[in-house]
Motif scaffolding. Structure first.
Motif, short mmCIF file in Angstrom:
data_model
loop_
_atom_site.label_atom_id
_atom_site.label_comp_id
_atom_site.label_asym_id
_atom_site.label_seq_id
_atom_site.Cartn_x
_atom_site.Cartn_y
_atom_site.Cartn_z
N MET A 35 0.86 -1.18 0.00
CA MET A 35 0.00 0.00 0.00
C MET A 35 0.89 1.23 0.00
SD MET A 35 -1.51 -0.07 3.90
CE MET A 35 -2.50 -1.52 3.53
N GLY A 36 0.44 2.25 -0.69
CA GLY A 36 1.27 3.44 -0.78
C GLY A 36 0.45 4.69 -0.98
N TRP A 37 1.10 5.80 -0.70
CA TRP A 37 0.54 7.13 -0.96
C TRP A 37 1.47 7.83 -1.95
CZ3 TRP A 37 -4.08 8.98 0.69
CH2 TRP A 37 -4.72 8.29 1.73
N TYR A 38 0.87 8.36 -2.99
CA TYR A 38 1.59 9.13 -3.99
C TYR A 38 1.06 10.56 -3.97
CZ TYR A 38 3.23 4.81 -6.28
OH TYR A 38 3.84 3.61 -6.57
N ARG A 39 1.82 11.44 -4.57
CA ARG A 39 1.31 12.80 -4.77
C ARG A 39 1.78 13.33 -6.12
NH1 ARG A 39 4.87 16.06 -0.18
NH2 ARG A 39 6.89 15.98 -1.24
N GLN A 40 0.99 14.25 -6.62
CA GLN A 40 1.34 14.88 -7.89
C GLN A 40 1.04 16.37 -7.80
OE1 GLN A 40 -0.45 13.16 -11.41
NE2 GLN A 40 1.19 13.98 -12.69
N ALA A 41 2.08 17.15 -7.92
CA ALA A 41 1.95 18.61 -7.92
C ALA A 41 1.81 19.07 -9.37
CB ALA A 41 3.18 19.23 -7.26
N LEU A 48 6.05 8.68 -5.31
CA LEU A 48 5.70 7.88 -4.15
C LEU A 48 6.25 8.56 -2.89
CD1 LEU A 48 4.59 5.20 -2.94
CD2 LEU A 48 6.86 4.23 -3.32
N VAL A 49 5.38 8.83 -1.94
CA VAL A 49 5.85 9.49 -0.71
C VAL A 49 5.92 8.53 0.47
CG1 VAL A 49 5.09 11.79 -1.38
CG2 VAL A 49 3.53 10.33 -0.11
N ALA A 50 5.09 7.49 0.47
CA ALA A 50 5.11 6.53 1.58
C ALA A 50 4.64 5.17 1.09
CB ALA A 50 4.23 7.01 2.72
N HIS A 51 5.28 4.15 1.61
CA HIS A 51 4.95 2.78 1.21
C HIS A 51 4.98 1.87 2.43
CE1 HIS A 51 6.78 -1.24 0.17
NE2 HIS A 51 5.65 -1.29 -0.51
N ARG A 52 4.05 0.93 2.45
CA ARG A 52 4.04 -0.07 3.52
C ARG A 52 3.79 -1.43 2.88
NH1 ARG A 52 1.75 -0.28 9.33
NH2 ARG A 52 1.26 -2.48 9.61
N SER A 53 4.63 -2.39 3.22
CA SER A 53 4.45 -3.74 2.69
C SER A 53 3.63 -4.57 3.66
CB SER A 53 5.81 -4.39 2.47
OG SER A 53 6.40 -4.69 3.72
N SER A 54 3.26 -5.77 3.22
CA SER A 54 2.47 -6.66 4.06
C SER A 54 3.25 -7.11 5.29
CB SER A 54 2.01 -7.88 3.26
OG SER A 54 3.12 -8.54 2.70
N ASP A 73 -5.65 0.60 9.62
CA ASP A 73 -6.56 0.14 10.67
C ASP A 73 -7.25 -1.10 10.11
OD1 ASP A 73 -8.86 -0.33 12.28
OD2 ASP A 73 -8.81 1.75 12.96
N ASN A 74 -6.88 -2.25 10.65
CA ASN A 74 -7.42 -3.51 10.12
C ASN A 74 -8.93 -3.59 10.30
OD1 ASN A 74 -4.79 -4.23 9.53
ND2 ASN A 74 -4.52 -5.32 11.46
N ALA A 75 -9.41 -3.14 11.43
CA ALA A 75 -10.84 -3.24 11.71
C ALA A 75 -11.68 -2.39 10.75
CB ALA A 75 -11.12 -2.83 13.16
N LYS A 76 -11.11 -1.28 10.33
CA LYS A 76 -11.84 -0.38 9.43
C LYS A 76 -11.47 -0.60 7.96
CE LYS A 76 -12.42 3.29 12.84
NZ LYS A 76 -12.19 4.72 13.18
N ASN A 77 -10.53 -1.52 7.71
CA ASN A 77 -10.07 -1.76 6.34
C ASN A 77 -9.67 -0.45 5.66
OD1 ASN A 77 -9.80 -4.40 5.10
ND2 ASN A 77 -10.93 -3.57 3.37
N THR A 78 -8.92 0.34 6.39
CA THR A 78 -8.57 1.69 5.95
C THR A 78 -7.08 1.94 6.15
OG1 THR A 78 -10.79 2.51 6.49
CG2 THR A 78 -9.02 4.15 6.36
N MET A 79 -6.48 2.65 5.22
CA MET A 79 -5.10 3.08 5.36
C MET A 79 -5.07 4.58 5.55
SD MET A 79 -3.94 2.38 1.40
CE MET A 79 -2.46 3.38 1.34
N TYR A 80 -4.00 5.06 6.18
CA TYR A 80 -3.90 6.47 6.52
C TYR A 80 -2.54 7.04 6.13
CZ TYR A 80 -7.82 5.24 9.56
OH TYR A 80 -9.03 4.78 10.04
N LEU A 81 -2.52 8.35 5.99
CA LEU A 81 -1.26 9.07 5.88
C LEU A 81 -1.36 10.26 6.83
CD1 LEU A 81 1.51 9.23 4.44
CD2 LEU A 81 0.45 10.90 2.89
#
Length: 116
Positions: A35-41, A48-54, A73-81
């Protein structure tokens, strides 16, 4: 059908904080390889600004190290930055992304604007 819905963007002053959320539906967060967060200006390539592997290994772009944190958050099936000490150069559209060998899904993007 897998969907990623982002929220949490907005306008903030330099030095402030924002937390972006990416709600994942159609696929368990436990089954996501990366899972990752990217940004585009404007006028720039998407980065790619942040990455998390399994395995919970995380990586960050040098420009955000120590200020941004990727989590889930596993319970919410949600990723955050979590973004702290924001700078005007962090202004961009931010996208969440999940991928593996056979899949690659993107959120719709959320605007983050940091004023000086």
């Amino acid at each position: 059908q897998v969907q990623l819905v982002e929220s949490g963007g907005g306008l903030v002053q330099a030095g402030g904080s924002l937390r972006l959320s990416c709600a994942v539906s159609g696929r368990s967060i436990f089954s996501i390889d990366h899972m990752g967060w990217y940004r585009q200006a404007p006028g720039k390539q998407r980065e790619l600004v942040a990455h998390r592997s399994s395995s919970s290994t995380t990586n960050y772009a040098d420009s955000v190290k120590g200020r941004f944190t990727i989590s889930r958050d596993n319970a919410k099936n949600t990723m955050y930055l979590q973004m702290n000490n924001l700078k005007p150069e962090d202004t961009a559209v931010y996208y969440c992304n999940i991928w593996g060998m056979t899949y690659d899904y993107w959120g719709q993007g959320t605007q983050v604007t940091v004023s000086s």
